[in-house]
Design an enzyme around this catalytic site. Structure first.
Site, mmCIF file in Angstrom:
data_model
loop_
_atom_site.group_PDB
_atom_site.id
_atom_site.type_symbol
_atom_site.label_atom_id
_atom_site.label_comp_id
_atom_site.label_asym_id
_atom_site.label_seq_id
_atom_site.Cartn_x
_atom_site.Cartn_y
_atom_site.Cartn_z
ATOM 1 N N LYS A 103 34.634 35.187 50.772
ATOM 2 C CA LYS A 103 34.583 34.886 51.916
ATOM 3 C C LYS A 103 35.407 35.422 53.546
ATOM 4 O O LYS A 103 35.934 36.618 53.364
ATOM 5 C CB LYS A 103 35.398 33.248 51.601
ATOM 6 C CG LYS A 103 36.869 34.028 51.660
ATOM 7 C CD LYS A 103 37.933 34.206 52.116
ATOM 8 C CE LYS A 103 39.005 34.726 51.318
ATOM 9 N NZ LYS A 103 40.487 35.190 52.575
ATOM 10 N N ASP A 149 42.600 30.371 47.406
ATOM 11 C CA ASP A 149 41.587 30.658 47.882
ATOM 12 C C ASP A 149 39.959 29.970 46.876
ATOM 13 O O ASP A 149 38.864 29.897 47.057
ATOM 14 C CB ASP A 149 41.130 32.317 47.834
ATOM 15 C CG ASP A 149 41.385 32.105 49.416
ATOM 16 O OD1 ASP A 149 41.598 31.492 50.040
ATOM 17 O OD2 ASP A 149 41.609 33.666 49.339
HETATM 18 P P1 ATP Z 1 42.676 36.603 48.624
HETATM 19 O O1 ATP Z 1 41.883 37.730 50.358
HETATM 20 O O2 ATP Z 1 41.980 36.085 48.272
HETATM 21 O O3 ATP Z 1 43.643 37.376 48.503
HETATM 22 P P2 ATP Z 1 41.297 39.182 47.686
HETATM 23 O O4 ATP Z 1 40.138 39.726 48.012
HETATM 24 O O5 ATP Z 1 42.814 40.414 49.145
HETATM 25 O O6 ATP Z 1 41.801 37.798 47.667
HETATM 26 P P3 ATP Z 1 40.929 39.982 45.247
HETATM 27 O O7 ATP Z 1 39.447 40.569 45.581
HETATM 28 O O8 ATP Z 1 40.821 38.790 44.571
HETATM 29 O O9 ATP Z 1 41.656 40.117 46.571
HETATM 30 O O10 ATP Z 1 42.195 40.816 43.896
HETATM 31 C C1 ATP Z 1 43.279 40.405 44.084
HETATM 32 C C2 ATP Z 1 43.848 40.587 42.339
HETATM 33 O O11 ATP Z 1 43.317 40.149 41.551
HETATM 34 C C3 ATP Z 1 43.380 42.100 41.917
HETATM 35 O O12 ATP Z 1 44.643 43.087 41.884
HETATM 36 C C4 ATP Z 1 42.275 41.948 40.808
HETATM 37 O O13 ATP Z 1 43.440 42.782 39.774
HETATM 38 C C5 ATP Z 1 43.109 40.564 39.940
HETATM 39 N N1 ATP Z 1 41.764 40.413 39.848
HETATM 40 C C6 ATP Z 1 42.177 39.292 38.856
HETATM 41 N N2 ATP Z 1 40.954 38.648 38.959
HETATM 42 C C7 ATP Z 1 40.018 39.635 39.356
HETATM 43 C C8 ATP Z 1 37.867 39.633 39.275
HETATM 44 N N3 ATP Z 1 37.800 38.729 38.502
HETATM 45 N N4 ATP Z 1 38.165 39.892 40.521
HETATM 46 C C9 ATP Z 1 38.898 40.941 41.295
HETATM 47 N N5 ATP Z 1 40.011 40.868 41.573
HETATM 48 C C10 ATP Z 1 41.018 40.079 40.246
#
Ligand code: ATP
Length: 288
Positions: free
Chosen positions: A10, A137
């Site tokens: 997203k 999210d």
């Molecule tokens: P958001 O913008 O929703 O906060 P993000 O893109 O910044 O998300 P993610 O890539 O979702 O961050 O990862 C955030 C944390 O979630 C990481 O520390 C990761 O270890 C944990 N995590 C748990 N499950 C998953 C998954 N299936 N894929 C990616 N990260 C995951």
């Protein structure tokens, strides 16, 4: 039986945090879109055991109950007394901790996929409400279409199409912790946005209004610590993006153009400065 669910990343076209609820969660007002940079989530259900197994093609992601995909399967199992297990295999393409909701995208895909495999017959709205128990999210990721997102993330109103736009997405090296940025929000200090203007712009396909009205209220918090975000934004605009901003809590930056050739130029130019750059289209799961 095995199925494949696409789990699109997203981007936040507009992101405002209005106030903090008593439990600490922010009240959001955002416009989000899914893009065709996606993880692939394979679900193989198993009637012999109720074990949930998560495997990924990365060495560093948790494969246990800390994985949001695991939590999605476990939540459905518990809520609907399911006596079956599932093996979830995630082919990770979305950069991690980037502000592109990769973990939530996987959880959303698991909810949609197991809804089919376990014959739960839940609507997208019902899946979205369950998704909120996992992460703010996830409700959006269940829908994965251009949408206004309100409440703690559970109120999803799909809006018009972004199909004539091109997106260039760049992920700087930094990994940002979402909880640490959310803790720093001062709701009186941050600049609030007219999110409704972005909704109207998309509804009327008025791209000039869209580009003028977009924004991310959390950007100043993250850029204070990671100035490279501002640097990449400026480069995107210099190379021809009609608008450029940070997504989520960062550090990912995206630029938008109305033509493929301009997007291709930005993509080619940025690759000299940033290792992870993607040229992507908006994605609308509900149109499939
Ligand atoms: P958001 O913008 O929703 O906060 P993000 O893109 O910044 O998300 P993610 O890539 O979702 O961050 O990862 C955030 C944390 O979630 C990481 O520390 C990761 O270890 C944990 N995590 C748990 N499950 C998953 C998954 N299936 N894929 C990616 N990260 C995951």
């Amino acid at each position: 039986m095995e199925i494949l669910e696409k789990a699109p990343a997203k981007l936040n076209l507009s992101l405002d945090a209005l106030f903090r609820h008593l439990d600490g969660d922010p009240e959001w007002k955002m416009v989000m879109t899914a893009i065709d940079l996606a993880d692939y989530v394979y679900l193989d259900t198993n009637d012999q055991t109720n074990e949930i197994i998560v495997q990924t093609n990365t060495g560093f992601l948790p494969q246990d109950r800390r994985n949001l995909a695991y939590q999605a399967a476990r939540t459905l199992q518990k809520k609907f007394n399911i006596n079956a297990g599932v093996t979830i295999t995630i082919e990770k393409k979305i950069p991690v901790s980037a502000g592109m909701g990769g973990g939530s995208a996987d959880a959303g895909a698991v909810l949609r996929g197991l809804n089919k495999l376990w014959n739960l017959n839940l609507s997208l709205q019902e899946l979205a409400e369950i998704g909120l128990e996992i992460d703010s999210d996830v409700p959006f990721c269940v829908y994965s279409c251009p949408a206004l997102v309100e409440g703690k993330g559970e109120k999803i109103t799909p809006i018009g199409s972004l199909n004539s736009l091109w997106f260039v997405v760049a992920k700087p090296q930094a990994s940002v912790s979402t909880p640490s940025i959310l803790k720093q929000i001062d709701f009186c200090e941050i600049q609030h946005l007219d999110v409704q203007k972005v909704v109207d712009a998309i509804h009327n396909q008025d791209w000039n209004l869209l580009f003028q009205s977009m924004g991310n209220s959390l950007e100043p918090i993250t850029t204070q610590k990671y100035p490279e975000i501002t640097n990449i934004k400026e480069k995107m605009v210099k190379f021809g993006a009609q608008v450029a901003q940070m997504s989520g809590t960062g550090p990912t930056v995206f630029g938008i153009t109305q033509t493929e050739s301009r997007a291709q130029h930005i993509y080619n130019s940025l690759r000299g400065f940033c290792k992870e750059v993607y040229l992507v289209r908006p994605f609308n799961l509900t149109n499939r």
